[in-house]
Design a protein around this motif. Structure first.
Motif, PDB file in Angstrom:
ATOM      1  N   LEU A  23       0.831  -1.205   0.000  1.00 14.36           N
ATOM      2  CA  LEU A  23       0.000   0.000   0.000  1.00 14.36           C
ATOM      3  C   LEU A  23       0.866   1.256   0.000  1.00 14.36           C
ATOM      4  O   LEU A  23       0.647   2.174  -0.790  1.00 14.36           O
ATOM      5  CB  LEU A  23      -0.931  -0.012   1.207  1.00 14.36           C
ATOM      6  CG  LEU A  23      -1.943   1.111   1.320  1.00 14.36           C
ATOM      7  CD1 LEU A  23      -2.896   1.105   0.140  1.00 14.36           C
ATOM      8  CD2 LEU A  23      -2.722   0.990   2.614  1.00 14.36           C
ATOM      9  N   SER A  24       1.878   1.282   0.849  1.00 12.48           N
ATOM     10  CA  SER A  24       2.768   2.438   0.953  1.00 12.48           C
ATOM     11  C   SER A  24       3.544   2.665  -0.346  1.00 12.48           C
ATOM     12  O   SER A  24       3.662   3.799  -0.819  1.00 12.48           O
ATOM     13  CB  SER A  24       3.735   2.227   2.117  1.00 12.48           C
ATOM     14  OG  SER A  24       4.661   3.263   2.172  1.00 12.48           O
ATOM     15  N   SER A  25       4.068   1.597  -0.938  1.00 13.07           N
ATOM     16  CA  SER A  25       4.868   1.757  -2.162  1.00 13.07           C
ATOM     17  C   SER A  25       4.010   2.228  -3.335  1.00 13.07           C
ATOM     18  O   SER A  25       4.449   3.067  -4.117  1.00 13.07           O
ATOM     19  CB  SER A  25       5.600   0.464  -2.507  1.00 13.07           C
ATOM     20  OG  SER A  25       4.694  -0.543  -2.878  1.00 13.07           O
ATOM     21  N   VAL A  26       2.795   1.715  -3.445  1.00 17.28           N
ATOM     22  CA  VAL A  26       1.917   2.151  -4.535  1.00 17.28           C
ATOM     23  C   VAL A  26       1.479   3.588  -4.308  1.00 17.28           C
ATOM     24  O   VAL A  26       1.414   4.387  -5.241  1.00 17.28           O
ATOM     25  CB  VAL A  26       0.715   1.192  -4.701  1.00 17.28           C
ATOM     26  CG1 VAL A  26      -0.282   1.733  -5.722  1.00 17.28           C
ATOM     27  CG2 VAL A  26       1.193  -0.189  -5.110  1.00 17.28           C
ATOM     28  N   ARG A  27       1.205   3.940  -3.063  1.00 12.67           N
ATOM     29  CA  ARG A  27       0.833   5.323  -2.743  1.00 12.67           C
ATOM     30  C   ARG A  27       1.981   6.283  -3.121  1.00 12.67           C
ATOM     31  O   ARG A  27       1.742   7.335  -3.721  1.00 12.67           O
ATOM     32  CB  ARG A  27       0.520   5.422  -1.244  1.00 12.67           C
ATOM     33  CG  ARG A  27      -0.350   6.592  -0.907  1.00 12.67           C
ATOM     34  CD  ARG A  27      -0.787   6.558   0.542  1.00 12.67           C
ATOM     35  NE  ARG A  27      -2.129   5.977   0.599  1.00 12.67           N
ATOM     36  CZ  ARG A  27      -2.571   5.153   1.522  1.00 12.67           C
ATOM     37  NH1 ARG A  27      -1.780   4.777   2.494  1.00 12.67           N
ATOM     38  NH2 ARG A  27      -3.803   4.713   1.503  1.00 12.67           N
ATOM     39  N   ASP A  28       3.222   5.900  -2.809  1.00 11.66           N
ATOM     40  CA  ASP A  28       4.387   6.718  -3.170  1.00 11.66           C
ATOM     41  C   ASP A  28       4.533   6.826  -4.684  1.00 11.66           C
ATOM     42  O   ASP A  28       4.866   7.888  -5.217  1.00 11.66           O
ATOM     43  CB  ASP A  28       5.668   6.140  -2.571  1.00 11.66           C
ATOM     44  CG  ASP A  28       5.729   6.277  -1.061  1.00 11.66           C
ATOM     45  OD1 ASP A  28       4.927   7.049  -0.485  1.00 11.66           O
ATOM     46  OD2 ASP A  28       6.587   5.598  -0.455  1.00 11.66           O
ATOM     47  N   TYR A  29       4.298   5.715  -5.379  1.00 17.47           N
ATOM     48  CA  TYR A  29       4.387   5.712  -6.841  1.00 17.47           C
ATOM     49  C   TYR A  29       3.378   6.687  -7.442  1.00 17.47           C
ATOM     50  O   TYR A  29       3.720   7.504  -8.298  1.00 17.47           O
ATOM     51  CB  TYR A  29       4.151   4.302  -7.389  1.00 17.47           C
ATOM     52  CG  TYR A  29       4.055   4.270  -8.886  1.00 17.47           C
ATOM     53  CD1 TYR A  29       5.191   4.198  -9.672  1.00 17.47           C
ATOM     54  CD2 TYR A  29       2.819   4.345  -9.526  1.00 17.47           C
ATOM     55  CE1 TYR A  29       5.107   4.194 -11.052  1.00 17.47           C
ATOM     56  CE2 TYR A  29       2.727   4.343 -10.898  1.00 17.47           C
ATOM     57  CZ  TYR A  29       3.876   4.267 -11.659  1.00 17.47           C
ATOM     58  OH  TYR A  29       3.780   4.273 -13.019  1.00 17.47           O
TER      59      TYR A  29
END
Length: 127
Positions: A23-29
């Motif tokens: 979730l965090s990595s996709v949000r950052d992307y």
């Protein structure tokens, strides 16, 4: 057999959950792509679902794997600016594959200096 043991055996398997790291990595992307991206959800068998991301700003590809289609849909619903899409002409035109991604996809072939002769050389001789 105790009642607790019997209940544990009859309980349905736990549903896969959305991982905080994913979730965090996709949000950052999505944030790096000016807050808008398209996700293509692709089942890949027992491994789960591949979520391929195409950013709005640069079209840079990203991807993550989640355990199920339900988790993939939950991921898209959780992130503002992320919508689902399909590999249509507009999306494939927008997608930009980084050189490092090409090398990763090529695998061992990317490091080769010599390649075997084509076996169908005579069938494609245009002279």
């Amino acid at each position: 057999m105790s009642e607790d043991t019997q209940n544990a055996e009859n309980a349905a398997p736990a549903e896969p959950k959305l991982d905080d790291a994913v979730l965090s990595s996709v949000r950052d992307y999505v944030a790096s792509e000016d807050g808008k991206a398209t996700a293509v959800l692709q089942p890949i068998g027992a491994a789960g679902v591949r979520v391929t991301l195409v950013g709005e700003k640069d079209g840079v590809l990203g991807d993550r794997v989640v355990p199920s289609m339900d988790v993939a849909k939950e991921l898209v619903a959780e992130i503002d600016g992320l919508e689902t899409g399909e590999w249509d002409r507009d999306l494939t035109t927008k997608a930009t594959v980084e050189p490092s991604h090409w090398r990763k996809m090529a695998g061992w072939v990317a490091k080769q200096k010599r390649f075997p002769k084509a076996r169908n050389n005579k069938s494609v001789d245009y002279s």
